[in-house]
Design a protein around this motif. Structure first.
Motif: not given
Length: 196
Positions: A24-28, A37-46, A53-56
């Protein structure tokens, strides 16, 4: 036995979550760039939680670093495939590797991640380290083998690797902006021929 299955299942889920975040991050990052690119966008896309996210990954920067590393590894794989297992000569391997590199870099998102945002976000020193650990050794090894075989003149290997790597990156940027890749390949071939 059930405990082993649960352990494998947990590991599989953990890896699937990590891969979903990277994908998801790669795409964004490739579409919008790192800064936009924001982290909320990343977690939504993933399709995961912010906690996942913060665990990994420690933060967005750590996730970007994982994406960059993945992109460099993909380029290295493309170069290896282009060269094949039995190149005709060390010089042929360099030429084939050039084609593999430009083919791998034909993805505009990859150019943005590796050549534009990568140096700006991670800094050239860290990016160079990732490059050395993943794909630059292919060029360094190819140049060394070509020198040892007498196909190109003996020159300072590290300096030649750095300069040719920069040349490849500039060619990839130009091709991503619409230049004909064949024009750049002809020039790269001529440079290799001039090194004899």
């Amino acid at each position: 036995m059930q405990q082993k299955n649960e352990s494998r299942s947990n590991k599989a889920r953990t890896e699937a979550t990590r891969l979903a975040l990277i994908s998801a991050a790669r795409r964004l990052f490739s579409e919008k760039g790192y800064a936009e690119t924001s982290t909320p966008e990343i977690v939504t896309a993933a399709g995961v939680t912010r906690g996942a996210l913060y665990h990994h990954f420690e933060d967005k920067l750590a996730l970007f670093r994982a994406v960059v590393r993945q992109e460099y590894a993909a380029v290295a794989d493309e170069i290896t495939t282009a060269v094949g297992e039995q190149p005709g000569s060390a010089l042929d391997a360099l030429r084939d590797g050039s084609r593999g590199y430009l083919k791998a870099m034909s993805d505009k998102g990859r150019v943005r991640i590796m050549l534009l945002d990568g140096p700006a976000v991670l800094g050239q020193s860290e990016l160079s380290q990732i490059d050395r650990e993943t794909s630059a050794d292919a060029l360094r090894t190819g140049l060394s083998e070509a020198m040892d075989a007498g196909h190109i003149q003996r020159l300072p290997l590290e300096a030649l690797t750095v300069q040719l790597s920069a040349l490849f990156d500039r060619a990839a940027l130009a091709v991503s902006e619409g230049d004909d890749p064949e024009d750049h390949l002809r020039i790269l071939d001529a440079i290799f021929a001039a090194l004899k």
